[in-house]
Design a protein around this motif. Sequence first.
Motif, PDB file in Angstrom:
ATOM      1  N   GLU A  97      45.895  27.847  52.029  1.00  0.00           N
ATOM      2  CA  GLU A  97      46.314  29.008  51.906  1.00  0.00           C
ATOM      3  C   GLU A  97      46.978  29.311  50.398  1.00  0.00           C
ATOM      4  N   LYS A  98      47.533  28.168  49.993  1.00  0.00           N
ATOM      5  CA  LYS A  98      48.455  28.355  48.576  1.00  0.00           C
ATOM      6  C   LYS A  98      47.156  28.449  47.510  1.00  0.00           C
ATOM      7  N   GLU A  99      46.048  27.747  47.542  1.00  0.00           N
ATOM      8  CA  GLU A  99      44.965  27.729  46.564  1.00  0.00           C
ATOM      9  C   GLU A  99      44.568  29.317  46.685  1.00  0.00           C
ATOM     10  N   ASP A 100      44.497  29.671  48.005  1.00  0.00           N
ATOM     11  CA  ASP A 100      43.973  31.300  47.735  1.00  0.00           C
ATOM     12  C   ASP A 100      44.624  32.366  47.325  1.00  0.00           C
ATOM     13  N   THR A 101      46.113  31.978  47.608  1.00  0.00           N
ATOM     14  CA  THR A 101      47.062  32.786  47.101  1.00  0.00           C
ATOM     15  C   THR A 101      47.077  33.035  45.435  1.00  0.00           C
ATOM     16  N   LYS A 102      46.924  31.732  44.775  1.00  0.00           N
ATOM     17  CA  LYS A 102      46.762  31.611  43.424  1.00  0.00           C
ATOM     18  C   LYS A 102      45.368  32.373  42.931  1.00  0.00           C
ATOM     19  N   ASP A 103      44.379  32.101  43.734  1.00  0.00           N
ATOM     20  CA  ASP A 103      43.103  32.928  43.294  1.00  0.00           C
ATOM     21  C   ASP A 103      43.209  34.542  43.251  1.00  0.00           C
ATOM     22  N   ARG A 104      44.114  34.773  44.408  1.00  0.00           N
ATOM     23  CA  ARG A 104      44.343  36.456  44.422  1.00  0.00           C
ATOM     24  C   ARG A 104      45.073  36.858  43.421  1.00  0.00           C
ATOM     25  N   GLY A 105      46.055  36.047  42.776  1.00  0.00           N
ATOM     26  CA  GLY A 105      46.838  36.533  41.530  1.00  0.00           C
ATOM     27  C   GLY A 105      46.220  36.155  40.311  1.00  0.00           C
ATOM     28  N   ARG A 106      45.099  35.450  40.177  1.00  0.00           N
ATOM     29  CA  ARG A 106      44.364  35.478  38.700  1.00  0.00           C
ATOM     30  C   ARG A 106      43.301  36.564  38.831  1.00  0.00           C
ATOM     31  N   VAL A 107      43.636  37.701  37.883  1.00  0.00           N
ATOM     32  CA  VAL A 107      42.835  38.853  37.816  1.00  0.00           C
ATOM     33  C   VAL A 107      41.870  38.223  36.528  1.00  0.00           C
ATOM     34  N   THR A 108      40.519  38.459  36.850  1.00  0.00           N
ATOM     35  CA  THR A 108      39.405  38.328  36.005  1.00  0.00           C
ATOM     36  C   THR A 108      38.705  39.457  35.477  1.00  0.00           C
ATOM     37  N   ALA A 109      38.017  39.486  34.429  1.00  0.00           N
ATOM     38  CA  ALA A 109      37.084  40.740  34.184  1.00  0.00           C
ATOM     39  C   ALA A 109      36.191  40.928  35.471  1.00  0.00           C
ATOM     40  N   VAL A 110      35.767  39.984  35.971  1.00  0.00           N
ATOM     41  CA  VAL A 110      35.047  40.274  37.213  1.00  0.00           C
ATOM     42  C   VAL A 110      35.531  40.818  38.529  1.00  0.00           C
ATOM     43  N   THR A 111      36.678  40.253  38.607  1.00  0.00           N
ATOM     44  CA  THR A 111      37.637  41.062  39.788  1.00  0.00           C
ATOM     45  C   THR A 111      37.850  42.431  39.424  1.00  0.00           C
ATOM     46  N   ARG A 112      38.237  42.714  38.117  1.00  0.00           N
ATOM     47  CA  ARG A 112      38.710  44.019  37.762  1.00  0.00           C
ATOM     48  C   ARG A 112      37.452  45.058  38.022  1.00  0.00           C
ATOM     49  N   LEU A 113      36.172  44.565  37.627  1.00  0.00           N
ATOM     50  CA  LEU A 113      34.873  45.214  37.800  1.00  0.00           C
ATOM     51  C   LEU A 113      34.623  45.435  39.051  1.00  0.00           C
ATOM     52  N   ILE A 114      34.898  44.574  40.257  1.00  0.00           N
ATOM     53  CA  ILE A 114      34.372  44.673  41.457  1.00  0.00           C
ATOM     54  C   ILE A 114      35.616  45.864  42.074  1.00  0.00           C
ATOM     55  N   ASN A 115      36.510  45.582  42.112  1.00  0.00           N
ATOM     56  CA  ASN A 115      37.803  46.147  42.670  1.00  0.00           C
ATOM     57  C   ASN A 115      38.315  47.412  42.250  1.00  0.00           C
ATOM     58  N   ARG A 116      38.312  47.552  40.830  1.00  0.00           N
ATOM     59  CA  ARG A 116      39.081  48.709  40.184  1.00  0.00           C
ATOM     60  C   ARG A 116      38.181  49.726  39.532  1.00  0.00           C
ATOM     61  N   THR A 117      37.017  49.241  39.154  1.00  0.00           N
ATOM     62  CA  THR A 117      35.952  49.967  38.107  1.00  0.00           C
ATOM     63  C   THR A 117      35.078  50.775  39.070  1.00  0.00           C
ATOM     64  N   ARG A 118      34.742  51.956  38.392  1.00  0.00           N
ATOM     65  CA  ARG A 118      33.754  52.663  38.902  1.00  0.00           C
ATOM     66  C   ARG A 118      32.805  53.153  37.975  1.00  0.00           C
ATOM     67  N   VAL A 119      31.334  53.122  38.201  1.00  0.00           N
ATOM     68  CA  VAL A 119      30.461  53.195  37.165  1.00  0.00           C
ATOM     69  C   VAL A 119      29.732  54.583  37.820  1.00  0.00           C
ATOM     70  N   GLY A 120      29.454  55.510  36.998  1.00  0.00           N
ATOM     71  CA  GLY A 120      28.781  56.953  37.447  1.00  0.00           C
ATOM     72  C   GLY A 120      28.233  57.345  36.203  1.00  0.00           C
ATOM     73  N   GLY A 121      27.746  58.979  36.305  1.00  0.00           N
ATOM     74  CA  GLY A 121      27.174  59.542  35.389  1.00  0.00           C
ATOM     75  C   GLY A 121      26.477  60.780  35.834  1.00  0.00           C
ATOM     76  N   TYR A 122      25.538  61.082  34.957  1.00  0.00           N
ATOM     77  CA  TYR A 122      24.403  62.160  35.235  1.00  0.00           C
ATOM     78  C   TYR A 122      23.169  62.120  34.238  1.00  0.00           C
ATOM     79  N   LEU A 123      22.114  62.423  34.696  1.00  0.00           N
ATOM     80  CA  LEU A 123      20.705  62.549  34.195  1.00  0.00           C
ATOM     81  C   LEU A 123      20.248  63.807  34.221  1.00  0.00           C
ATOM     82  N   ASP A 124      19.437  64.323  33.278  1.00  0.00           N
ATOM     83  CA  ASP A 124      18.894  65.759  33.398  1.00  0.00           C
ATOM     84  C   ASP A 124      17.666  65.485  32.680  1.00  0.00           C
ATOM     85  N   LEU A 125      16.478  66.078  33.309  1.00  0.00           N
ATOM     86  CA  LEU A 125      15.246  66.361  32.673  1.00  0.00           C
ATOM     87  C   LEU A 125      14.862  67.704  32.371  1.00  0.00           C
ATOM     88  N   GLU A 126      14.557  68.243  31.445  1.00  0.00           N
ATOM     89  CA  GLU A 126      14.475  69.723  30.950  1.00  0.00           C
ATOM     90  C   GLU A 126      13.099  70.003  30.646  1.00  0.00           C
TER      91      GLU A 126
END
Length: 422
Positions: free
Chosen positions: A58-87
């Motif tokens: 449990e202690k190690e799991d708590t440490k991992d949860r507190g360690r914010v990595t780029a991958v963690t931010r990408l999965i938990n906090r980042t959203r990717v979207g956009g739009y496309l058009d063909l005219e």
Amino acid sequence: MRISFAVALLSGFLWSCGFAEEAEKSTLERLKALEKEMEGLKKDLEKDGKESPTAEAEKEDTKDRGRVTAVTRLINRTRVGGYLDLEFTDFQRQNSTFDNHHLIVQVSSYIHERLFFNSEIEYEHGAGELKVEQAYLDFLIHDMINFRGGVLLMPMGKLNILHDSDARDLTLRPLATRYIIPTTWSDLGVGFFGSFFLGPVTLNYETYIVNGLRENINVKNGLRDSADELQKLKDNNSDKSYLARLEAVAFDGKVTFGVAGYRGRFDNDGKHTVFVYAADLTIAFPLGKGGGWISGPLELRIEASRFTADRSRTSGGAETAPRGQGAFAQLSFHFFPPFLKESFLGLGFDNPTFTLVGLWDATQVQDPVSHRWNHQRRLSIGFNFRPIEQVAFKVEYVDEDSDEKYGNFEQDGVAASIAVGF
């Protein structure tokens, strides 16, 4: 008989006493064993520097949860979207053509509950033309005042803010948003935004200081060539430009009215000034409660814009255009026949929608030498189908004419597109 009965009764009594004694003895033994076990567990917990395997995990799991990595931010906090058009366009005196006009990738992230990042990268015409339309950080302070800095969309007119292909009912953007407000108009700077809640009305505002427009304000393209130079993202003089937008929203968003103003030096020497003004109105008229032919409100969108500039010369020696103005009005009617709900157009979709749309659009820019106004006008009648809100199949007939500076032509044609928001 009596003796036999007495012997039997005495034997039963002695047996029951022996059973009770054994039961009591067994219970005492179990209690003593349980106490001994609890004492052992207590001693284990009190050992210095030692924890159970479960506690360590449990202690190690708590440490991992507190360690914010780029991958963690990408999965938990980042959203990717956009739009496309063909005219597809087919106009007189032009070759018909398909064009992947826009491919937009939007990346946003709540880095913290009070820190928000947003970006929009545009890839135009499938030819490697990359453009940063937005890339900014919000520092959220209070509803009434928040900080924003980076590459910003200029809040000049509603359409420059909400310009996504899937959000518009027609393929072609209005002329006024090309020559007077050079959509998509972005610049580098900082500023503030916020909202005031006044009963049934909400007031939203944005105000920024940015690098500013450049030289090459001309009679043919208005402010567009001046704004295109902004891709260099460096100022051409030491003077900065200022702009602000105020917007009122009422009747649960059915009515929106906005005004905006811009002021800045645009020449290399920082001596000449350009002013830009814009106003927009959007009204949604409820026509029904849904479930019948009417699938949405009747929408009216009106936008007007104007610029005035000092009479200066560009770096090439030509005089700049001193004034330009434009406006458009668009009416959209949303509907869907109930009998098509079970057809391929409606099957599996919650709210498929057809839209009939008409747009009148005009611009005029003054020639700096003759002071003659050069006009360009367009009438568009369109139809689109949306199986879902962010996917649109559009087609429109366009009747357009212009004065000499634009080619002095009268032409009509057809424009069509597929727009996808994701």
